[in-house]
Write a protein that holds these residues in place. Sequence first.
Motif, PDB file in Angstrom:
ATOM      1  N   LEU A 117      10.157 -28.720  20.590  1.00  0.00           N
ATOM      2  CA  LEU A 117      11.326 -29.118  19.817  1.00  0.00           C
ATOM      3  C   LEU A 117      11.005 -30.321  18.932  1.00  0.00           C
ATOM      4  CD1 LEU A 117      14.399 -29.048  19.229  1.00  0.00           C
ATOM      5  CD2 LEU A 117      14.723 -30.416  21.307  1.00  0.00           C
ATOM      6  N   ILE A 118      10.327 -31.299  19.479  1.00  0.00           N
ATOM      7  CA  ILE A 118       9.944 -32.480  18.700  1.00  0.00           C
ATOM      8  C   ILE A 118       9.043 -32.066  17.537  1.00  0.00           C
ATOM      9  CG2 ILE A 118       8.579 -34.605  18.798  1.00  0.00           C
ATOM     10  CD1 ILE A 118       9.650 -34.874  21.740  1.00  0.00           C
ATOM     11  N   ARG A 119       8.077 -31.213  17.808  1.00  0.00           N
ATOM     12  CA  ARG A 119       7.158 -30.765  16.748  1.00  0.00           C
ATOM     13  C   ARG A 119       7.919 -30.071  15.627  1.00  0.00           C
ATOM     14  NH1 ARG A 119       4.839 -26.538  14.718  1.00  0.00           N
ATOM     15  NH2 ARG A 119       5.780 -25.069  16.176  1.00  0.00           N
ATOM     16  N   ARG A 120       8.802 -29.148  15.982  1.00  0.00           N
ATOM     17  CA  ARG A 120       9.554 -28.410  14.961  1.00  0.00           C
ATOM     18  C   ARG A 120      10.504 -29.324  14.190  1.00  0.00           C
ATOM     19  NH1 ARG A 120      10.286 -22.420  15.939  1.00  0.00           N
ATOM     20  NH2 ARG A 120       8.790 -21.813  17.555  1.00  0.00           N
ATOM     21  N   SER A 121      11.100 -30.278  14.879  1.00  0.00           N
ATOM     22  CA  SER A 121      12.017 -31.200  14.215  1.00  0.00           C
ATOM     23  C   SER A 121      11.279 -32.091  13.220  1.00  0.00           C
ATOM     24  CB  SER A 121      12.738 -32.043  15.269  1.00  0.00           C
ATOM     25  OG  SER A 121      13.790 -32.776  14.715  1.00  0.00           O
ATOM     26  N   LEU A 122      10.133 -32.611  13.635  1.00  0.00           N
ATOM     27  CA  LEU A 122       9.343 -33.438  12.723  1.00  0.00           C
ATOM     28  C   LEU A 122       8.885 -32.635  11.512  1.00  0.00           C
ATOM     29  CD1 LEU A 122       7.234 -35.446  15.314  1.00  0.00           C
ATOM     30  CD2 LEU A 122       8.964 -36.384  13.786  1.00  0.00           C
ATOM     31  N   ASP A 123       8.499 -31.394  11.715  1.00  0.00           N
ATOM     32  CA  ASP A 123       8.099 -30.540  10.593  1.00  0.00           C
ATOM     33  C   ASP A 123       9.264 -30.319   9.633  1.00  0.00           C
ATOM     34  OD1 ASP A 123       5.538 -30.309  11.559  1.00  0.00           O
ATOM     35  OD2 ASP A 123       5.797 -28.295  12.400  1.00  0.00           O
ATOM     36  N   ALA A 124      10.441 -30.030  10.183  1.00  0.00           N
ATOM     37  CA  ALA A 124      11.602 -29.756   9.339  1.00  0.00           C
ATOM     38  C   ALA A 124      12.054 -30.992   8.578  1.00  0.00           C
ATOM     39  CB  ALA A 124      12.747 -29.215  10.198  1.00  0.00           C
ATOM     40  N   ALA A 125      11.897 -32.161   9.172  1.00  0.00           N
ATOM     41  CA  ALA A 125      12.348 -33.400   8.546  1.00  0.00           C
ATOM     42  C   ALA A 125      11.588 -33.701   7.260  1.00  0.00           C
ATOM     43  CB  ALA A 125      12.199 -34.560   9.523  1.00  0.00           C
ATOM     44  N   ARG A 126      10.411 -33.144   7.109  1.00  0.00           N
ATOM     45  CA  ARG A 126       9.619 -33.414   5.906  1.00  0.00           C
ATOM     46  C   ARG A 126      10.307 -32.896   4.647  1.00  0.00           C
ATOM     47  NH1 ARG A 126       5.411 -31.891   9.727  1.00  0.00           N
ATOM     48  NH2 ARG A 126       4.277 -33.787  10.333  1.00  0.00           N
ATOM     49  N   ASP A 127      11.218 -31.962   4.790  1.00  0.00           N
ATOM     50  CA  ASP A 127      11.955 -31.429   3.635  1.00  0.00           C
ATOM     51  C   ASP A 127      13.148 -32.304   3.265  1.00  0.00           C
ATOM     52  OD1 ASP A 127      10.233 -29.240   3.468  1.00  0.00           O
ATOM     53  OD2 ASP A 127      11.457 -28.039   4.832  1.00  0.00           O
ATOM     54  N   TYR A 128      13.372 -33.381   4.015  1.00  0.00           N
ATOM     55  CA  TYR A 128      14.501 -34.280   3.779  1.00  0.00           C
ATOM     56  C   TYR A 128      13.972 -35.698   3.616  1.00  0.00           C
ATOM     57  CZ  TYR A 128      17.413 -30.363   5.177  1.00  0.00           C
ATOM     58  OH  TYR A 128      18.013 -29.130   5.239  1.00  0.00           O
ATOM     59  N   PRO A 129      13.663 -36.100   2.385  1.00  0.00           N
ATOM     60  CA  PRO A 129      13.078 -37.426   2.171  1.00  0.00           C
ATOM     61  C   PRO A 129      13.924 -38.529   2.805  1.00  0.00           C
ATOM     62  CG  PRO A 129      13.003 -36.139   0.152  1.00  0.00           C
ATOM     63  CD  PRO A 129      13.823 -35.346   1.123  1.00  0.00           C
ATOM     64  N   GLY A 130      13.258 -39.372   3.566  1.00  0.00           N
ATOM     65  CA  GLY A 130      13.947 -40.463   4.223  1.00  0.00           C
ATOM     66  C   GLY A 130      14.618 -40.103   5.530  1.00  0.00           C
ATOM     67  N   ALA A 131      14.508 -38.836   5.956  1.00  0.00           N
ATOM     68  CA  ALA A 131      15.163 -38.412   7.196  1.00  0.00           C
ATOM     69  C   ALA A 131      14.578 -39.161   8.386  1.00  0.00           C
ATOM     70  CB  ALA A 131      14.997 -36.911   7.394  1.00  0.00           C
ATOM     71  N   LEU A 132      15.450 -39.607   9.257  1.00  0.00           N
ATOM     72  CA  LEU A 132      15.031 -40.335  10.452  1.00  0.00           C
ATOM     73  C   LEU A 132      14.934 -39.387  11.645  1.00  0.00           C
ATOM     74  CD1 LEU A 132      17.262 -43.545  10.223  1.00  0.00           C
ATOM     75  CD2 LEU A 132      14.852 -43.305   9.560  1.00  0.00           C
ATOM     76  N   VAL A 133      13.831 -39.496  12.375  1.00  0.00           N
ATOM     77  CA  VAL A 133      13.660 -38.781  13.635  1.00  0.00           C
ATOM     78  C   VAL A 133      13.009 -39.747  14.621  1.00  0.00           C
ATOM     79  CG1 VAL A 133      12.688 -36.792  14.839  1.00  0.00           C
ATOM     80  CG2 VAL A 133      13.230 -36.614  12.403  1.00  0.00           C
ATOM     81  N   ALA A 134      13.605 -39.890  15.781  1.00  0.00           N
ATOM     82  CA  ALA A 134      12.995 -40.625  16.894  1.00  0.00           C
ATOM     83  C   ALA A 134      13.087 -39.723  18.113  1.00  0.00           C
ATOM     84  CB  ALA A 134      13.698 -41.949  17.130  1.00  0.00           C
ATOM     85  N   SER A 135      12.034 -39.688  18.908  1.00  0.00           N
ATOM     86  CA  SER A 135      11.915 -38.652  19.942  1.00  0.00           C
ATOM     87  C   SER A 135      11.771 -39.236  21.337  1.00  0.00           C
ATOM     88  CB  SER A 135      10.699 -37.760  19.649  1.00  0.00           C
ATOM     89  OG  SER A 135      10.808 -37.176  18.357  1.00  0.00           O
ATOM     90  N   GLY A 136      12.438 -38.576  22.278  1.00  0.00           N
ATOM     91  CA  GLY A 136      12.460 -39.027  23.654  1.00  0.00           C
ATOM     92  C   GLY A 136      11.121 -38.889  24.354  1.00  0.00           C
ATOM     93  N   CYS A 137      10.639 -39.990  24.914  1.00  0.00           N
ATOM     94  CA  CYS A 137       9.399 -40.043  25.681  1.00  0.00           C
ATOM     95  C   CYS A 137       9.752 -40.474  27.090  1.00  0.00           C
ATOM     96  CB  CYS A 137       8.437 -41.040  25.034  1.00  0.00           C
ATOM     97  SG  CYS A 137       6.956 -41.414  25.994  1.00  0.00           S
ATOM     98  N   GLY A 138       9.448 -39.634  28.076  1.00  0.00           N
ATOM     99  CA  GLY A 138       9.828 -39.941  29.444  1.00  0.00           C
ATOM    100  C   GLY A 138       8.760 -39.567  30.440  1.00  0.00           C
ATOM    101  N   THR A 139       9.202 -39.293  31.656  1.00  0.00           N
ATOM    102  CA  THR A 139       8.286 -38.913  32.742  1.00  0.00           C
ATOM    103  C   THR A 139       8.775 -37.656  33.449  1.00  0.00           C
ATOM    104  OG1 THR A 139       9.454 -40.309  34.368  1.00  0.00           O
ATOM    105  CG2 THR A 139       7.667 -41.340  33.119  1.00  0.00           C
ATOM    106  N   ASP A 140       9.610 -36.879  32.775  1.00  0.00           N
ATOM    107  CA  ASP A 140      10.275 -35.756  33.432  1.00  0.00           C
ATOM    108  C   ASP A 140       9.353 -34.584  33.734  1.00  0.00           C
ATOM    109  OD1 ASP A 140      10.468 -35.870  30.536  1.00  0.00           O
ATOM    110  OD2 ASP A 140      11.582 -33.999  30.604  1.00  0.00           O
ATOM    111  N   HIS A 141       8.114 -34.626  33.232  1.00  0.00           N
ATOM    112  CA  HIS A 141       7.174 -33.550  33.556  1.00  0.00           C
ATOM    113  C   HIS A 141       6.523 -33.762  34.928  1.00  0.00           C
ATOM    114  CE1 HIS A 141       4.784 -36.814  31.972  1.00  0.00           C
ATOM    115  NE2 HIS A 141       3.659 -36.226  32.354  1.00  0.00           N
TER     116      HIS A 141
END
Length: 395
Positions: free
Chosen positions: A99-123
């Motif tokens: 999901l993070i990978r796809r979201s970051l890829d999609a954001a490139r089509d929106y100049p200035g779009a902000l994405v911050a992604s959850g980093c945890g220990t749930d694995h």
Amino acid sequence: MATTLKLPARSGALEDYRLRGTAPVQPPKGVKFNRIAYSAAHVVADPLAAVDPWLTAALDWDATIAYRQRLWSLGLGVAEAMDTAQRGMGLDWPTSLELIRRSLDAARDYPGALVASGCGTDHLSPDEVKTVDDVIRGYEEQMAAIEKLGGKLIIMASRALARVATHPGDYERVYGRILSQAKQPVILHWLGEMFDPALAGYWGGKDVDAAMATALGVISAHAGKVDGIKISLLDKDKEIAMRRRLPAGVRMYTGDDFNYAELIAGDGFGTQPTHGKSDALLGIFDAIAPAASAALGELAEGNLERFHAILGPTVPLSRHIFAAPTRFYKTGVVFMAWLNGHQKHFTMVGGQQSARSLPHLAELFRLADAANLLEQPELAVRRMNSLLAVHGVGA
């Protein structure tokens, strides 16, 4: 259009309800904000996937990414793979990373779009986490994977850390290690136990003021690596007290889904701009995105009364969606997306559509209408009636 329908009250009795019919507010194209505003975005399940839905996460990727594109188009950032996306409640780490990978890829089509992604220990499975070093290893694994994609980190609160830590020093050690390695400033995330009971006593104790002191100590020791902290305690006074003590330049991202309008507007306290207002990282912004965008645009123009006029009516809805047990708020967020036509079904990862009662959802419908948030009233009525029929109302 049928503007009247029968909705159940909390007593179970059916009552006639007539829609207000007020058109939702929409922000102008290219709206600008003077606050940073992230919406923690939900995911759209794939109801046609041949999986065991309580055990396996299956997403409709096109609909999930389309919703993020909508948020960016409204000027909102996306807080990705967070608890709103059912992280820890059905969404596993491999699916989260995709999901993070796809979201970051999609954001490139929106100049200035902000994405911050959850980093945890749930694995990490509970039986393999025995020490604080195991927690550090878990964080580092997810951190490396997200940073490899070019992602900005939100360091999520860790159930594993809450389980094995014995004193505040354990938190200082874990966060010190992670922050020292971060490639860019991160957002810390303090999620209260009302959102996740497994996080009770986070930062090393049940006293909130003492926990806050520990968190502030960690931030002060690594201020250059901390963009801000999101706190979700549903206590505006605690949030205000903490933001006034943050180091210069470190932001308070409100996660208070009960008091966000007041906290974002701010009180102008102090000489540091970040001490007198909160920025936003909110799950409710997923459900009220157009109103949130329009209100923030008005605030940036100095129109405080208009800001409150738009956002104020959404607060009763948010308090209902996030009512105890608060951890089930995701059901209301997805229900809103379905009512407004942003997904074709009311099905959730982990079967969480069943986490709220029909009377709860009926009241949510009323409050959404009162807040002028039903974007397609005819569709919303049809879908509400279909849900009622499934529950035997009118059958």
